[in-house]
Design an enzyme around this catalytic site. Structure first.
Site, PDB file in Angstrom:
ATOM      1  N   ASP A  22       0.855  -1.193   0.000  1.00 39.83           N
ATOM      2  CA  ASP A  22       0.000   0.000   0.000  1.00 39.83           C
ATOM      3  C   ASP A  22       0.889   1.240   0.000  1.00 39.83           C
ATOM      4  O   ASP A  22       2.106   1.159   0.185  1.00 39.83           O
ATOM      5  CB  ASP A  22      -0.901  -0.020   1.247  1.00 39.83           C
ATOM      6  CG  ASP A  22      -1.942   1.086   1.235  1.00 39.83           C
ATOM      7  OD1 ASP A  22      -2.158   1.709   0.175  1.00 39.83           O
ATOM      8  OD2 ASP A  22      -2.535   1.346   2.306  1.00 39.83           O
ATOM      9  N   LYS A  23       0.254   2.362  -0.210  1.00 40.04           N
ATOM     10  CA  LYS A  23       0.977   3.631  -0.203  1.00 40.04           C
ATOM     11  C   LYS A  23       0.179   4.605   0.663  1.00 40.04           C
ATOM     12  O   LYS A  23      -1.055   4.594   0.642  1.00 40.04           O
ATOM     13  CB  LYS A  23       1.080   4.112  -1.656  1.00 40.04           C
ATOM     14  CG  LYS A  23       1.548   5.519  -1.845  1.00 40.04           C
ATOM     15  CD  LYS A  23       0.385   6.415  -2.147  1.00 40.04           C
ATOM     16  CE  LYS A  23       0.805   7.869  -2.178  1.00 40.04           C
ATOM     17  NZ  LYS A  23      -0.341   8.750  -2.308  1.00 40.04           N
ATOM     18  N   HIS A  24       0.891   5.412   1.433  1.00 33.75           N
ATOM     19  CA  HIS A  24       0.213   6.410   2.256  1.00 33.75           C
ATOM     20  C   HIS A  24       0.893   7.758   2.040  1.00 33.75           C
ATOM     21  O   HIS A  24       2.111   7.829   1.948  1.00 33.75           O
ATOM     22  CB  HIS A  24       0.332   6.014   3.745  1.00 33.75           C
ATOM     23  CG  HIS A  24      -0.242   7.039   4.681  1.00 33.75           C
ATOM     24  ND1 HIS A  24      -1.592   7.131   4.935  1.00 33.75           N
ATOM     25  CD2 HIS A  24       0.346   8.026   5.396  1.00 33.75           C
ATOM     26  CE1 HIS A  24      -1.807   8.135   5.775  1.00 33.75           C
ATOM     27  NE2 HIS A  24      -0.643   8.691   6.068  1.00 33.75           N
ATOM     28  N   SER A  25       0.094   8.799   1.939  1.00 27.46           N
ATOM     29  CA  SER A  25       0.671  10.134   1.817  1.00 27.46           C
ATOM     30  C   SER A  25       0.305  10.925   3.062  1.00 27.46           C
ATOM     31  O   SER A  25      -0.813  10.801   3.576  1.00 27.46           O
ATOM     32  CB  SER A  25       0.094  10.819   0.579  1.00 27.46           C
ATOM     33  OG  SER A  25       0.189  12.210   0.718  1.00 27.46           O
TER      34      SER A  25
ATOM     35  N   THR B 133      -8.548  11.238  -0.961  1.00 22.66           N
ATOM     36  CA  THR B 133      -8.676  10.273  -2.059  1.00 22.66           C
ATOM     37  C   THR B 133     -10.129   9.819  -2.244  1.00 22.66           C
ATOM     38  O   THR B 133     -10.609   9.687  -3.369  1.00 22.66           O
ATOM     39  CB  THR B 133      -7.761   9.064  -1.756  1.00 22.66           C
ATOM     40  OG1 THR B 133      -6.428   9.557  -1.702  1.00 22.66           O
ATOM     41  CG2 THR B 133      -7.865   7.988  -2.809  1.00 22.66           C
TER      42      THR B 133
ATOM     43  N   ARG C 182      -7.659  14.659  19.149  1.00 20.92           N
ATOM     44  CA  ARG C 182      -6.407  15.398  18.886  1.00 20.92           C
ATOM     45  C   ARG C 182      -6.669  16.626  18.021  1.00 20.92           C
ATOM     46  O   ARG C 182      -6.078  17.683  18.211  1.00 20.92           O
ATOM     47  CB  ARG C 182      -5.406  14.475  18.167  1.00 20.92           C
ATOM     48  CG  ARG C 182      -4.775  13.443  19.085  1.00 20.92           C
ATOM     49  CD  ARG C 182      -4.037  12.403  18.280  1.00 20.92           C
ATOM     50  NE  ARG C 182      -2.996  12.965  17.458  1.00 20.92           N
ATOM     51  CZ  ARG C 182      -2.571  12.428  16.302  1.00 20.92           C
ATOM     52  NH1 ARG C 182      -3.121  11.319  15.830  1.00 20.92           N
ATOM     53  NH2 ARG C 182      -1.617  12.997  15.634  1.00 20.92           N
TER      54      ARG C 182
ATOM     55  N   SER D 120      -1.042   6.530  14.952  1.00 20.25           N
ATOM     56  CA  SER D 120      -2.279   6.721  14.205  1.00 20.25           C
ATOM     57  C   SER D 120      -2.153   6.162  12.777  1.00 20.25           C
ATOM     58  O   SER D 120      -2.999   5.386  12.318  1.00 20.25           O
ATOM     59  CB  SER D 120      -2.590   8.225  14.188  1.00 20.25           C
ATOM     60  OG  SER D 120      -3.608   8.521  13.299  1.00 20.25           O
TER      61      SER D 120
ATOM     62  N   LYS E 191      -3.493   1.907  11.388  1.00 18.92           N
ATOM     63  CA  LYS E 191      -4.441   1.693  10.275  1.00 18.92           C
ATOM     64  C   LYS E 191      -3.789   0.896   9.166  1.00 18.92           C
ATOM     65  O   LYS E 191      -4.390  -0.008   8.574  1.00 18.92           O
ATOM     66  CB  LYS E 191      -4.933   3.044   9.743  1.00 18.92           C
ATOM     67  CG  LYS E 191      -5.953   3.691  10.668  1.00 18.92           C
ATOM     68  CD  LYS E 191      -6.342   5.077  10.208  1.00 18.92           C
ATOM     69  CE  LYS E 191      -5.282   6.078  10.531  1.00 18.92           C
ATOM     70  NZ  LYS E 191      -5.631   7.454  10.596  1.00 18.92           N
ATOM     71  N   LYS E 192      -2.549   1.235   8.857  1.00 17.71           N
ATOM     72  CA  LYS E 192      -1.880   0.586   7.728  1.00 17.71           C
ATOM     73  C   LYS E 192      -1.532  -0.864   8.050  1.00 17.71           C
ATOM     74  O   LYS E 192      -1.506  -1.707   7.167  1.00 17.71           O
ATOM     75  CB  LYS E 192      -0.626   1.387   7.340  1.00 17.71           C
ATOM     76  CG  LYS E 192      -0.985   2.730   6.731  1.00 17.71           C
ATOM     77  CD  LYS E 192      -1.700   2.524   5.404  1.00 17.71           C
ATOM     78  CE  LYS E 192      -2.510   3.710   4.959  1.00 17.71           C
ATOM     79  NZ  LYS E 192      -3.213   3.497   3.681  1.00 17.71           N
TER      80      LYS E 192
HETATM   81  N1  URA Z   1      -2.713  10.966   9.294  1.00 18.21           N
HETATM   82  C1  URA Z   1      -3.218  10.102  10.206  1.00 18.21           C
HETATM   83  O1  URA Z   1      -3.891   9.140   9.871  1.00 18.21           O
HETATM   84  N2  URA Z   1      -2.959  10.336  11.518  1.00 18.21           N
HETATM   85  C2  URA Z   1      -2.219  11.373  11.946  1.00 18.21           C
HETATM   86  O2  URA Z   1      -2.020  11.506  13.130  1.00 18.21           O
HETATM   87  C3  URA Z   1      -1.697  12.260  10.981  1.00 18.21           C
HETATM   88  C4  URA Z   1      -1.956  12.024   9.653  1.00 18.21           C
END
Ligand code: URA
Length: 434
Positions: free
Chosen positions: A79-82, A119, A167, A182, A186-187
């Site tokens: 996967d890719k996360h930005s 996205t 937060r 965080s 998820k990833k």
């Molecule tokens: N994206 C996230 O999912 N969590 C964060 O704390 C910052 C960016």
């Protein structure tokens, strides 16, 4: 466990044990610990920090608050996360590009909030496209198409969902340990064995300087490794919007043009190719990670996979051949340069917020989007501008709001008398093996 004792210990810079962190987070989720104590704990973490072991523990506690998806071990999942930018439509391009090379891409994405786009919003601008799927359907889509881009379900990392919202309103977002837990929870929970992170650095990003970005990268990689996920980080420049188009359906159009080999804007092209290459390396498809193969994908397969993904998620795949089926706002407002000189920087955050004013983004969750609204911003850093030169266009449904947005965007362009030194979009790359 007395919550206030733990808050005081953390405030004093002490480490908390696994049981203490788990008890605190679980207590909050089960409403035994009130919001004011969780807020105080988050602020204590914000100032006192956490050890890498505590970050790992917190990530595990978040993951265990919900379900953890598992794909068959032999699937090359990546996967890719930005970390979020303006004009950043690269997930839409990368999922099909990686699938065309044999990767499986299970992608759980977010919506735009603040100045950055999301996205899911971009994809939902395609008529019929759905992003809400059960975990079982998500797995089926990844099996059948090779990729799926969906929304986070209630069952995936609910602890992060609640704590992130807190937060957001307590000034505790920009904490490296909290960001790491965080993102990584998820990833890791979504089941991909490899993860490429596009870590944006610059005025339009969370991370304003490369040193802080490197610290975050080290924590992200260490945490991924601890849970069996290999992580590569690409640091990329976010001192100007990416590509030429910003706005949901407008970015889908640009994605389609890119996947059909018709759009080769240098920053967008180079960053996409580097992220794609890193995804292939993580998924064991290194033999295909060549520039020639990338060019070949842009001649046929990539757009085809994008069309298959759209159809599988309920959207109208004809948009790939006929982008005029996508919405475009009716009014076009020119954006004129306020000053002459060389373009030295674009305040992407200001551009993002200007576009929120015409409905391309949300002020708060639940706001309705105008999918066809956005902007065309073709001028790049280093371009020479004369006063009143056309620097772009705003697309909007209400002319007055569009004129205001055009003025705010023009004000976000900073010029200098000297041509600024060119900065490559890919600043550096680091992998968990290095
Ligand atoms: N994206 C996230 O999912 N969590 C964060 O704390 C910052 C960016």
């Amino acid at each position: 466990m007395n919550p206030v004792e733990l808050i005081i210990r953390k405030r004093g810079g002490k480490s908390l044990s696994h049981d203490e962190l788990e008890g605190f987070v679980t207590g909050y989720i089960e409403s035994e610990i009130p919001e004011y104590q969780m807020s105080a704990m988050l602020m204590a973490i914000f100032f006192a920090g956490m050890t890498p072991d505590e970050v790992q523990t917190l990530t595990g506690v978040y993951i265990d608050s919900g379900e953890r998806i598992a794909f068959p071990a032999h699937w090359p999942t990546v996967d890719k996360h930005s970390t979020g930018g303006v004009g950043d439509k690269l997930s839409l391009m990368l999922a099909p590009l990686a699938v065309a090379c044999g990767c499986r891409v299970p992608m759980i994405s977010g919506r735009g909030l603040g100045h950055t786009g999301g996205t899911l919003d971009k994809l939902e601008s395609i008529p019929g496209f759905r992003t809400g799927f059960s975990v079982a359907d998500f797995k089926r889509l990844v099996d059948e198409v090779g990729c799926a881009i969906v929304a986070q379900s209630e069952r995936l990392v609910p602890a992060d969902k609640r704590i992130y919202a807190l937060r957001d309103v307590t000034g505790t977002v920009e904490s490296l340990p909290l960001i790491t837990a965080s993102i990584m929870s998820k990833k890791i929970a979504e089941g991909a064995r490899g993860l490429v992170i596009d870590l944006k650095v610059g005025s339009g990003a969370f991370m304003k300087d490369i040193d802080t970005a490197r610290k975050l990268a080290a924590l992200l990689m260490r945490t991924g490794e601890a849970f069996g996920q290999r992580v590569h980080v690409v640091f990329s420049d976010m001192n100007a919007p990416l590509g030429e188009w910003v706005g949901n359906a407008l970015e889908v159009r640009e994605t389609i043009a890119f996947l059909r080999g018709e759009s080769r804007i240098a920053d967008q092209f180079n960053l996409t190719r580097e992220l794609w290459r890193q995804m292939l390396l993580l998924a064991g498809q290194q033999a295909q990670a060549t520039d020639d193969r990338f060019e070949q994908l842009l001649r046929s397969e990539a757009a085809e996979v994008f069309g298959r993904m759209i159809a599988a998620q309920g959207g109208d795949p004809r948009v790939v051949d006929d982008p005029s089926l996508l919405p475009v706002a009716p009014h076009e407002i020119p954006i004129l340069a306020a000053n002459g000189g060389y373009l030295a920087g674009v305040n992407s955050q200001a551009v993002g917020y200007a576009l929120v004013g015409i409905g391309a983004g949300r002020r708060k969750l639940g706001d309705t989007l105008d999918y066809g609204a956005g902007a065309w911003l073709p001028r790049k850093l280093g371009d020479e501008l004369r006063p009143s030169d056309l620097i772009g266009k705003v697309y909007c449904s209400e002319r007055a709001a569009g004129e205001e947005a055009a003025g705010r965007i023009a004000a976000a362009y900073r010029v200098s008398p000297e041509r600024p030194e060119a900065v490559p979009v890919v600043l550096e790359t680091c992998t968990s093996e290095s």
